[in-house]
Structures are given as C-alpha cells and as structure tokens.
Design an enzyme around this catalytic site. Sequence first.
Site, short mmCIF file in Angstrom:
data_model
loop_
_atom_site.label_atom_id
_atom_site.label_comp_id
_atom_site.label_asym_id
_atom_site.label_seq_id
_atom_site.Cartn_x
_atom_site.Cartn_y
_atom_site.Cartn_z
N GLU A 14 1.95 -5.85 5.20
CA GLU A 14 2.06 -6.82 6.29
C GLU A 14 3.00 -8.06 6.17
OE1 GLU A 14 -2.31 -5.37 5.31
OE2 GLU A 14 -0.59 -6.50 4.19
N CYS A 60 0.82 -1.21 0.03
CA CYS A 60 -0.04 -0.03 -0.10
C CYS A 60 0.93 1.28 0.02
CB CYS A 60 -0.89 0.06 1.30
SG CYS A 60 -1.92 -1.54 1.45
#
Length: 228
Positions: A185, A54
């Site tokens: 993540e 992101c």
Amino acid sequence: MGIDDAIKAFKDGRPVLIYDSDSRESEVDLVYHASSVTPDAIYTLRTMAGGLICFATRWSIASYLGVPWGDDLIASVPALRPLTERKLFYGDRPAFTIWVNHMSVRTGISDVDRSRTVRELYEVVKMFVSGDREGARRKFLGEFQAPGHVPLLASRGLRNRRGHTELSIALATLAGLEPATTFAEMLDRGPSLSLEKARAIAEREGLALVSGREVMEACEGVELCWSD
C-alpha cells in the site's frame, strides 16, 4: 497513462500503481510482477510505498500447495474464532493465508531476504503453471519455513472479490504473465496516500496508474481474470 501502459509496464518488468475504488479501501498499491522483484524493488516498496509487502497468487494454486486461508487457521483455535467473524467496513473476507520465508535467507526481513523469498515463491508458481504441479508442491513444502516475513495472499478472482490481490493478479493475466505479484500500500504520514498524491508520484516517476474499474473493463471476456 492507462491500462495499455500498465500492461506494457508489467511485461517490461516495471511497477504499476493500482487504485481499487472510492467504494472500497480508496487506496493505491505499488505493484510488481513477482518475476521482476529484486532487492531494489523491495527497497522501493518499503520506501516509496511503505505498506505491507505481500506476495499474491491464485487460490487454486495456493490451495493445491496445501496452504490454508489464514482466517480458517485462526478459527481452528476456539478462543480466537470470534476474531475471524468480524469484518472491516468494506466487508471482504481477508486474502491472507500464511507467512513464509525461503530457507536460504538469513533472518527473512532484509531487502535481499524478502526478494529471495518472493523470487522462490514465483518459481513455485511458474512450475505449477508450466504443468509440474507436484514439483511445485514439493518445492514449496521442502524449501520454505513458516511463520516468516512474506505474507502469502490468494486471489479469489474478480467475480468474488475486487481488492488489490485480485486486481494485481488480473493485471498479470492481461499481460500474459504467471499469476504472481508483489505489492504494498502507498502510505502518507498518518493516512493512506491520497489518489491525488499518487497521481503526482506516477507523473514524476513515469509510472502507470490504473483504477480497478479500468482493470475490470479490460478483463471483460477474459475468464481467468474472474475465477480463482
């Protein structure tokens, strides 16, 4: 390694590991300042981390560019509104806005393409921060395409939300850098990567690992960390 090491790493163009908290997602993200993102950085994010890659900036910047919140956009379709009224266990409203590609990419998904989109988004933020807000908006609206392969996240500031979006932007602020970060993540086979395994990776790779608490403590008295 602690918060000072993390700040120095960001300034030096190196990635940092950020753990949010035991009471939230209990996840570790691998985070770069967007100015340091190259095709090799995208490769590292998808191989060492493995989660969704992101781009994040402040909501005050994203909204000036004309970008809506993703849940607001979905809720504008009456049949889909109920989906936006549900929250995951930690209760936060999502940080997602829209997904974009820069128009110079081929398909948008390769390491080269995603790094190009990230770097051009960084240039938009850099223009905005330097005072050329209208130029930033023209560049964004004129050079990007949606939907694309890079999700654009917006920080609400630590006063309102304490996810990796806000923590990464706060770290950029502490480092004196533009509010523009890229992260993913850290995943294991099956679940998210444990904090213990993340510590082992940090030690092996010489990376700073900091907690959300450490970031927030360093942000005491720094208003830009707390606002959107």
